[in-house]
Motif scaffolding. Structure first.
Motif, PDB file in Angstrom:
ATOM      1  N   GLU A 241      44.147  34.108  42.929  1.00  0.00           N
ATOM      2  CA  GLU A 241      43.779  35.421  43.094  1.00  0.00           C
ATOM      3  C   GLU A 241      43.129  35.899  42.346  1.00  0.00           C
ATOM      4  O   GLU A 241      44.669  35.630  41.082  1.00  0.00           O
ATOM      5  CB  GLU A 241      44.877  36.209  43.608  1.00  0.00           C
ATOM      6  CG  GLU A 241      44.736  36.312  45.438  1.00  0.00           C
ATOM      7  CD  GLU A 241      43.680  36.532  46.068  1.00  0.00           C
ATOM      8  OE1 GLU A 241      43.516  37.111  45.557  1.00  0.00           O
ATOM      9  OE2 GLU A 241      43.409  35.409  47.204  1.00  0.00           O
ATOM     10  N   PRO A 242      42.617  36.503  41.029  1.00  0.00           N
ATOM     11  CA  PRO A 242      42.343  37.548  40.533  1.00  0.00           C
ATOM     12  C   PRO A 242      43.877  38.717  40.059  1.00  0.00           C
ATOM     13  O   PRO A 242      44.510  38.920  40.872  1.00  0.00           O
ATOM     14  CB  PRO A 242      41.075  38.641  40.332  1.00  0.00           C
ATOM     15  CG  PRO A 242      40.206  37.783  41.109  1.00  0.00           C
ATOM     16  CD  PRO A 242      41.889  37.629  42.267  1.00  0.00           C
ATOM     17  N   SER A 243      44.062  38.518  38.285  1.00  0.00           N
ATOM     18  CA  SER A 243      45.332  39.091  37.680  1.00  0.00           C
ATOM     19  C   SER A 243      45.170  39.993  36.491  1.00  0.00           C
ATOM     20  O   SER A 243      43.889  38.639  36.180  1.00  0.00           O
ATOM     21  CB  SER A 243      46.495  38.343  37.642  1.00  0.00           C
ATOM     22  OG  SER A 243      46.710  37.563  37.111  1.00  0.00           O
ATOM     23  N   ALA A 244      45.545  41.081  36.387  1.00  0.00           N
ATOM     24  CA  ALA A 244      45.812  41.345  35.285  1.00  0.00           C
ATOM     25  C   ALA A 244      46.912  41.642  34.995  1.00  0.00           C
ATOM     26  O   ALA A 244      47.545  42.005  35.410  1.00  0.00           O
ATOM     27  CB  ALA A 244      44.314  42.813  35.157  1.00  0.00           C
TER      28      ALA A 244
ATOM     29  N   SER B  97      44.191  39.987  49.725  1.00  0.00           N
ATOM     30  CA  SER B  97      43.901  40.417  51.331  1.00  0.00           C
ATOM     31  C   SER B  97      43.782  42.134  51.481  1.00  0.00           C
ATOM     32  O   SER B  97      42.722  43.320  51.861  1.00  0.00           O
ATOM     33  CB  SER B  97      43.694  40.123  52.280  1.00  0.00           C
ATOM     34  OG  SER B  97      44.890  40.041  52.757  1.00  0.00           O
ATOM     35  N   GLY B  98      44.128  42.716  51.273  1.00  0.00           N
ATOM     36  CA  GLY B  98      44.488  44.485  51.509  1.00  0.00           C
ATOM     37  C   GLY B  98      44.623  45.239  50.619  1.00  0.00           C
ATOM     38  O   GLY B  98      44.784  46.823  50.094  1.00  0.00           O
ATOM     39  N   GLY B  99      43.980  44.854  49.383  1.00  0.00           N
ATOM     40  CA  GLY B  99      44.390  45.902  48.648  1.00  0.00           C
ATOM     41  C   GLY B  99      44.101  44.979  46.866  1.00  0.00           C
ATOM     42  O   GLY B  99      43.727  44.195  46.754  1.00  0.00           O
ATOM     43  N   ILE B 100      45.568  46.104  46.007  1.00  0.00           N
ATOM     44  CA  ILE B 100      45.882  45.660  44.755  1.00  0.00           C
ATOM     45  C   ILE B 100      47.130  45.633  44.794  1.00  0.00           C
ATOM     46  O   ILE B 100      47.747  46.881  44.806  1.00  0.00           O
ATOM     47  CB  ILE B 100      44.912  46.167  43.375  1.00  0.00           C
ATOM     48  CG1 ILE B 100      43.342  45.434  43.264  1.00  0.00           C
ATOM     49  CG2 ILE B 100      45.630  45.435  42.520  1.00  0.00           C
ATOM     50  CD1 ILE B 100      42.774  46.588  42.561  1.00  0.00           C
ATOM     51  N   GLN B 101      47.628  44.418  44.049  1.00  0.00           N
ATOM     52  CA  GLN B 101      49.023  44.625  44.091  1.00  0.00           C
ATOM     53  C   GLN B 101      49.510  44.703  42.922  1.00  0.00           C
ATOM     54  O   GLN B 101      49.304  44.363  41.876  1.00  0.00           O
ATOM     55  CB  GLN B 101      49.781  43.705  44.974  1.00  0.00           C
ATOM     56  CG  GLN B 101      51.851  43.715  44.913  1.00  0.00           C
ATOM     57  CD  GLN B 101      52.194  42.962  45.363  1.00  0.00           C
ATOM     58  OE1 GLN B 101      52.445  41.497  44.804  1.00  0.00           O
ATOM     59  NE2 GLN B 101      53.124  42.540  46.217  1.00  0.00           N
TER      60      GLN B 101
ATOM     61  N   THR C 131      51.812  48.182  47.190  1.00  0.00           N
ATOM     62  CA  THR C 131      49.648  47.864  47.699  1.00  0.00           C
ATOM     63  C   THR C 131      48.881  48.801  46.799  1.00  0.00           C
ATOM     64  O   THR C 131      49.090  49.163  48.405  1.00  0.00           O
ATOM     65  CB  THR C 131      49.468  47.238  48.390  1.00  0.00           C
ATOM     66  OG1 THR C 131      50.305  45.538  48.316  1.00  0.00           O
ATOM     67  CG2 THR C 131      48.289  46.201  48.480  1.00  0.00           C
ATOM     68  N   LEU C 132      47.895  49.179  46.260  1.00  0.00           N
ATOM     69  CA  LEU C 132      46.776  49.492  46.290  1.00  0.00           C
ATOM     70  C   LEU C 132      45.878  49.533  47.355  1.00  0.00           C
ATOM     71  O   LEU C 132      45.061  48.505  47.424  1.00  0.00           O
ATOM     72  CB  LEU C 132      46.523  50.180  44.737  1.00  0.00           C
ATOM     73  CG  LEU C 132      46.949  50.036  43.948  1.00  0.00           C
ATOM     74  CD1 LEU C 132      46.412  50.364  42.147  1.00  0.00           C
ATOM     75  CD2 LEU C 132      47.805  52.056  44.334  1.00  0.00           C
ATOM     76  N   PRO C 133      45.511  50.300  48.432  1.00  0.00           N
ATOM     77  CA  PRO C 133      45.476  50.055  49.530  1.00  0.00           C
ATOM     78  C   PRO C 133      43.788  50.396  49.797  1.00  0.00           C
ATOM     79  O   PRO C 133      43.401  50.546  48.559  1.00  0.00           O
ATOM     80  CB  PRO C 133      45.861  50.194  50.787  1.00  0.00           C
ATOM     81  CG  PRO C 133      46.405  51.555  50.593  1.00  0.00           C
ATOM     82  CD  PRO C 133      46.621  51.200  49.241  1.00  0.00           C
ATOM     83  N   GLY C 134      42.945  49.236  49.746  1.00  0.00           N
ATOM     84  CA  GLY C 134      41.630  49.098  49.551  1.00  0.00           C
ATOM     85  C   GLY C 134      40.979  49.534  48.134  1.00  0.00           C
ATOM     86  O   GLY C 134      39.812  48.754  47.801  1.00  0.00           O
TER      87      GLY C 134
END
Length: 177
Positions: free
Chosen positions: A32-35, A56-60, A131-134
């Protein structure tokens, strides 16, 4: 070329060690991409790191703070990837691509970058995972980037535009890990 038993054992050990490693370069292939965003104060003191990972649900977002003032602090993703001291106003407002109101308790919200408060213990450390949804990774790392911001006070989770969370005390620009 002659291959002996020691070379075969070495090759097998190397392959076994590499078998548990993965590279996270954001190019797919199962990773999964990460920063990451290294958090600093206005005087340049390092106070932690935020890591963003596409899910899959946004950005953790995982925040790992240290050397911070104890108590609750508003924690938000801001819309511009700049952290110019001393006020960090260069980071703009909260990440809000859907033009909603601020706060997870606001019926017209929340902003895409709104998060729960970061609770910092008396020893100056605090962690937060949310997790930031969406949220999308492409949106997080768009042309002008984004920043992780820690505010001086707690976010009330409803007052637009910033939850009355006070001044900006730590900032970090997200960059690909």
């Amino acid at each position: 070329m002659r291959i002996d038993k020691a070379m075969l054992v070495g090759a097998a050990l190397g392959a076994a060690m590499l078998g548990g490693c993965t590279m996270n370069n954001g190019s797919g292939g199962g990773s999964e991409p990460s920063a990451v965003a290294d958090l600093v104060t206005a005087n340049g003191q390092s106070v932690g790191r935020a890591t963003a990972t596409a899910t899959s649900g946004g950005i953790q977002i995982m925040v790992d703070g240290r050397n911070m003032p104890p108590g609750p602090h508003g924690a938000h993703v801001h819309t511009v990837g700049r952290c110019d001291a001393p006020t960090f106003e260069s980071a703009g407002g909260h990440w809000n691509p859907d033009t909603k109101k601020h706060g997870m308790q606001n019926p017209a919200g929340p902003h895409a970058g709104d998060m729960p408060n970061l609770d910092v213990a008396s020893d100056g450390t605090g962690t937060l995972t949310f997790t930031l949804p969406g949220g999308t990774f492409d949106g997080l790392l768009d042309a002008d980037g984004s920043a992780m911001m820690i505010h001086a006070g707690p976010d009330d989770m409803r007052t637009d535009p910033s939850g009355n969370s006070g001044g900006r005390i730590a900032c970090g620009v997200f960059r690909r890990a």
